[in-house]
Design a protein around this motif. Structure first.
Motif, PDB file in Angstrom:
ATOM      1  N   GLY B  33     -28.715  17.752 -13.084  1.00  0.00           N
ATOM      2  CA  GLY B  33     -27.653  18.498 -12.429  1.00  0.00           C
ATOM      3  C   GLY B  33     -28.155  19.022 -11.097  1.00  0.00           C
ATOM      4  O   GLY B  33     -29.371  19.145 -10.899  1.00  0.00           O
ATOM      5  N   VAL B  34     -27.234  19.277 -10.172  1.00  0.00           N
ATOM      6  CA  VAL B  34     -27.641  19.809  -8.868  1.00  0.00           C
ATOM      7  C   VAL B  34     -26.831  21.050  -8.532  1.00  0.00           C
ATOM      8  O   VAL B  34     -25.679  21.183  -8.944  1.00  0.00           O
ATOM      9  CB  VAL B  34     -27.459  18.767  -7.741  1.00  0.00           C
ATOM     10  N   GLY B  35     -27.459  21.953  -7.807  1.00  0.00           N
ATOM     11  CA  GLY B  35     -26.777  23.139  -7.325  1.00  0.00           C
ATOM     12  C   GLY B  35     -27.200  23.353  -5.891  1.00  0.00           C
ATOM     13  O   GLY B  35     -27.896  22.509  -5.317  1.00  0.00           O
ATOM     14  N   PHE B  36     -26.828  24.462  -5.294  1.00  0.00           N
ATOM     15  CA  PHE B  36     -27.198  24.709  -3.917  1.00  0.00           C
ATOM     16  C   PHE B  36     -28.700  24.961  -3.828  1.00  0.00           C
ATOM     17  O   PHE B  36     -29.195  25.968  -4.342  1.00  0.00           O
ATOM     18  CB  PHE B  36     -26.409  25.895  -3.347  1.00  0.00           C
ATOM     19  N   CYS B  37     -29.421  24.040  -3.235  1.00  0.00           N
ATOM     20  CA  CYS B  37     -30.881  24.120  -3.124  1.00  0.00           C
ATOM     21  C   CYS B  37     -31.560  24.268  -4.483  1.00  0.00           C
ATOM     22  O   CYS B  37     -32.636  24.847  -4.592  1.00  0.00           O
ATOM     23  CB  CYS B  37     -31.330  25.270  -2.225  1.00  0.00           C
ATOM     24  N   VAL B  51     -33.578   7.422  -9.698  1.00  0.00           N
ATOM     25  CA  VAL B  51     -32.588   8.363  -9.181  1.00  0.00           C
ATOM     26  C   VAL B  51     -32.234   7.964  -7.740  1.00  0.00           C
ATOM     27  O   VAL B  51     -33.108   7.585  -6.964  1.00  0.00           O
ATOM     28  CB  VAL B  51     -33.143   9.810  -9.208  1.00  0.00           C
ATOM     29  N   ARG B  52     -30.969   8.028  -7.406  1.00  0.00           N
ATOM     30  CA  ARG B  52     -30.523   7.708  -6.049  1.00  0.00           C
ATOM     31  C   ARG B  52     -29.529   8.748  -5.572  1.00  0.00           C
ATOM     32  O   ARG B  52     -28.810   9.337  -6.379  1.00  0.00           O
ATOM     33  CB  ARG B  52     -29.849   6.333  -5.994  1.00  0.00           C
ATOM     34  N   LEU B  53     -29.483   8.966  -4.264  1.00  0.00           N
ATOM     35  CA  LEU B  53     -28.505   9.904  -3.708  1.00  0.00           C
ATOM     36  C   LEU B  53     -27.926   9.352  -2.425  1.00  0.00           C
ATOM     37  O   LEU B  53     -28.540   8.528  -1.748  1.00  0.00           O
ATOM     38  CB  LEU B  53     -29.162  11.263  -3.454  1.00  0.00           C
ATOM     39  N   GLU B  54     -26.726   9.778  -2.110  1.00  0.00           N
ATOM     40  CA  GLU B  54     -26.092   9.352  -0.863  1.00  0.00           C
ATOM     41  C   GLU B  54     -25.019  10.336  -0.459  1.00  0.00           C
ATOM     42  O   GLU B  54     -24.516  11.099  -1.288  1.00  0.00           O
ATOM     43  CB  GLU B  54     -25.471   7.965  -1.001  1.00  0.00           C
ATOM     44  N   HIS B  56     -21.345  10.783   0.336  1.00  0.00           N
ATOM     45  CA  HIS B  56     -20.124  10.043   0.042  1.00  0.00           C
ATOM     46  C   HIS B  56     -19.033  11.060  -0.253  1.00  0.00           C
ATOM     47  O   HIS B  56     -19.266  11.996  -0.998  1.00  0.00           O
ATOM     48  CB  HIS B  56     -20.364   9.145  -1.185  1.00  0.00           C
ATOM     49  N   PRO B  57     -17.851  10.885   0.353  1.00  0.00           N
ATOM     50  CA  PRO B  57     -16.781  11.856   0.063  1.00  0.00           C
ATOM     51  C   PRO B  57     -16.301  11.732  -1.380  1.00  0.00           C
ATOM     52  O   PRO B  57     -16.668  10.793  -2.081  1.00  0.00           O
ATOM     53  CB  PRO B  57     -15.667  11.460   1.041  1.00  0.00           C
ATOM     54  N   GLN B  58     -15.497  12.670  -1.807  1.00  0.00           N
ATOM     55  CA  GLN B  58     -14.891  12.631  -3.146  1.00  0.00           C
ATOM     56  C   GLN B  58     -14.189  11.283  -3.315  1.00  0.00           C
ATOM     57  O   GLN B  58     -13.367  10.916  -2.483  1.00  0.00           O
ATOM     58  CB  GLN B  58     -13.860  13.767  -3.242  1.00  0.00           C
ATOM     59  N   ASP B  59     -14.529  10.532  -4.342  1.00  0.00           N
ATOM     60  CA  ASP B  59     -14.015   9.168  -4.459  1.00  0.00           C
ATOM     61  C   ASP B  59     -14.170   8.703  -5.907  1.00  0.00           C
ATOM     62  O   ASP B  59     -15.170   8.104  -6.273  1.00  0.00           O
ATOM     63  CB  ASP B  59     -14.827   8.288  -3.485  1.00  0.00           C
ATOM     64  N   GLU B  60     -13.167   9.011  -6.711  1.00  0.00           N
ATOM     65  CA  GLU B  60     -13.253   8.698  -8.147  1.00  0.00           C
ATOM     66  C   GLU B  60     -13.408   7.188  -8.418  1.00  0.00           C
ATOM     67  O   GLU B  60     -14.225   6.794  -9.244  1.00  0.00           O
ATOM     68  CB  GLU B  60     -12.040   9.293  -8.885  1.00  0.00           C
ATOM     69  N   PRO B  61     -12.647   6.317  -7.709  1.00  0.00           N
ATOM     70  CA  PRO B  61     -12.851   4.875  -7.958  1.00  0.00           C
ATOM     71  C   PRO B  61     -14.296   4.437  -7.728  1.00  0.00           C
ATOM     72  O   PRO B  61     -14.806   3.561  -8.429  1.00  0.00           O
ATOM     73  CB  PRO B  61     -11.921   4.210  -6.933  1.00  0.00           C
ATOM     74  N   TYR B  62     -14.967   5.069  -6.758  1.00  0.00           N
ATOM     75  CA  TYR B  62     -16.367   4.718  -6.490  1.00  0.00           C
ATOM     76  C   TYR B  62     -17.264   5.119  -7.662  1.00  0.00           C
ATOM     77  O   TYR B  62     -18.127   4.353  -8.090  1.00  0.00           O
ATOM     78  CB  TYR B  62     -16.836   5.399  -5.200  1.00  0.00           C
ATOM     79  N   LEU B  63     -17.030   6.323  -8.185  1.00  0.00           N
ATOM     80  CA  LEU B  63     -17.841   6.784  -9.324  1.00  0.00           C
ATOM     81  C   LEU B  63     -17.633   5.855 -10.518  1.00  0.00           C
ATOM     82  O   LEU B  63     -18.581   5.503 -11.220  1.00  0.00           O
ATOM     83  CB  LEU B  63     -17.469   8.224  -9.711  1.00  0.00           C
ATOM     84  N   GLN B  64     -16.382   5.424 -10.719  1.00  0.00           N
ATOM     85  CA  GLN B  64     -16.092   4.505 -11.820  1.00  0.00           C
ATOM     86  C   GLN B  64     -16.816   3.173 -11.601  1.00  0.00           C
ATOM     87  O   GLN B  64     -17.413   2.613 -12.513  1.00  0.00           O
ATOM     88  CB  GLN B  64     -14.568   4.276 -11.916  1.00  0.00           C
ATOM     89  N   TRP B  80     -23.049  15.378  -0.909  1.00  0.00           N
ATOM     90  CA  TRP B  80     -24.073  14.488  -1.463  1.00  0.00           C
ATOM     91  C   TRP B  80     -23.838  14.233  -2.936  1.00  0.00           C
ATOM     92  O   TRP B  80     -23.604  15.159  -3.706  1.00  0.00           O
ATOM     93  CB  TRP B  80     -25.467  15.099  -1.251  1.00  0.00           C
ATOM     94  N   ILE B  81     -23.910  12.950  -3.336  1.00  0.00           N
ATOM     95  CA  ILE B  81     -23.790  12.654  -4.746  1.00  0.00           C
ATOM     96  C   ILE B  81     -25.088  12.047  -5.267  1.00  0.00           C
ATOM     97  O   ILE B  81     -25.799  11.356  -4.549  1.00  0.00           O
ATOM     98  CB  ILE B  81     -22.598  11.731  -5.089  1.00  0.00           C
ATOM     99  N   TYR B  82     -25.359  12.344  -6.541  1.00  0.00           N
ATOM    100  CA  TYR B  82     -26.605  11.938  -7.179  1.00  0.00           C
ATOM    101  C   TYR B  82     -26.313  11.044  -8.375  1.00  0.00           C
ATOM    102  O   TYR B  82     -25.438  11.354  -9.174  1.00  0.00           O
ATOM    103  CB  TYR B  82     -27.377  13.185  -7.637  1.00  0.00           C
TER     104      TYR B  82
END
Lengths: 102, 166
Positions: B33-37, B51-54, B56-64, B80-82
């Motif tokens: 899980g991630v939080g502020f810092c 683990v990867r991060l990028e 990316h705006p809110q995008d449910e189809p992408y997460l799927q 940022w999404i993880y």
């Protein structure tokens, strides 16, 4: 952008894999298999490319069937044309290379 | 077993952040899980996950789409999404060509310019306000512009490469 420009390796393999309709993960697996493990499409790269190719009209998403949540894509007639032109271009490159280098 | 580590990375160091998260996974702590810092970890087998991060705006189809390829969505912090994926399920990368890496840096650049410009305008407007807090925004704007420069430098290096390779 004129459609006669060279395709990137990712685009080429995505179009080629979509000669038979399939979903994103299938494209990744097939690309890896076709290239003998050399080309590995990463998920983010593939996702961006699929959207761009849909916008171009070279591929289109198939209606999602009940029970399957994975979106499948298929090559359009236009996409097939692009792919054939590219194969011709690649053959020219390879032929010239072999002719000159022996 | 779980633990939380407070740590922060500059935006241009997102690759170092990713490297650190993978070192943690190698030592048996996977991002959960991630939080502020702050980063929350749980126990895993050493090297069980990538683990990867990028950005990316809110995008449910992408997460799927990512889930369909075997990746797990861990969480989001601002833009940022993880993600994480079991190493037994194959290699895991988000970008496999120069073009998509450049596109990602452009995305980061656009975000920095936007927030930077907003801070600049607010900062200038507040310079003349009675509270005299405009300098805070101006400082933020300066930092953001510096970050933009660092991201731009990375992009230029890739573009140079792109002239010869794809």
């Amino acid at each position: 952008m004129p459609d006669s420009l060279a395709l990137t390796e990712s685009t080429y393999y995505i179009l080629l894999a979509l000669h038979t309709p399939q979903h994103g993960y299938g494209i990744m697996q097939q690309t890896e298999a076709l290239s003998g493990g050399r080309v590995r499409l990463a998920a983010g790269t593939l996702y961006g490319a699929l959207n761009a190719l849909c916008d171009k009209g070279w591929i289109l998403p198939l209606p999602v069937e009940d029970g399957s949540r994975r979106k499948e894509y298929k090559l359009t007639e236009k996409g097939l044309q692009v792919l054939r032109t590219e194969v011709k271009r690649l053959r020219e490159l390879a032929d010239n290379g072999e002719r000159i280098l022996g | 077993m779980e633990k939380t580590i407070r740590k922060w990375f500059m935006v241009w160091d997102f690759e170092k952040e990713e490297e650190w998260l993978n070192e943690m996974a190698l030592s048996g702590w996977v991002l959960d899980g991630v939080g502020f810092c702050s980063y929350h970890f749980s126990r895993c087998e050493p090297g069980e996950y990538t683990v990867r991060l990028e950005m990316h705006p809110q995008d449910e189809p992408y997460l799927q789409f990512m889930r369909d390829t075997g990746a797990e969505y861990v969480g989001r912090m601002l833009q940022w999404i993880y993600f994480r994926k079991k190493t037994t399920e194959g290699s895991f990368d988000l970008f496999s060509d120069i073009d998509s890496r450049i596109a990602h840096l452009n995305k980061i650049g656009r975000m920095l310019s936007l927030v930077g410009a907003a801070n600049l305008i607010i900062g200038m407007a507040n310079t003349f306000s009675p509270a005299r807090l405009g300098w805070v925004n101006l400082l933020c704007a300066t930092l953001l512009m510096y970050a933009l420069g660092r991201i731009h430098g990375k992009k230029e290096a890739l573009e140079k490469e792109r002239r010869l390779h794809e």
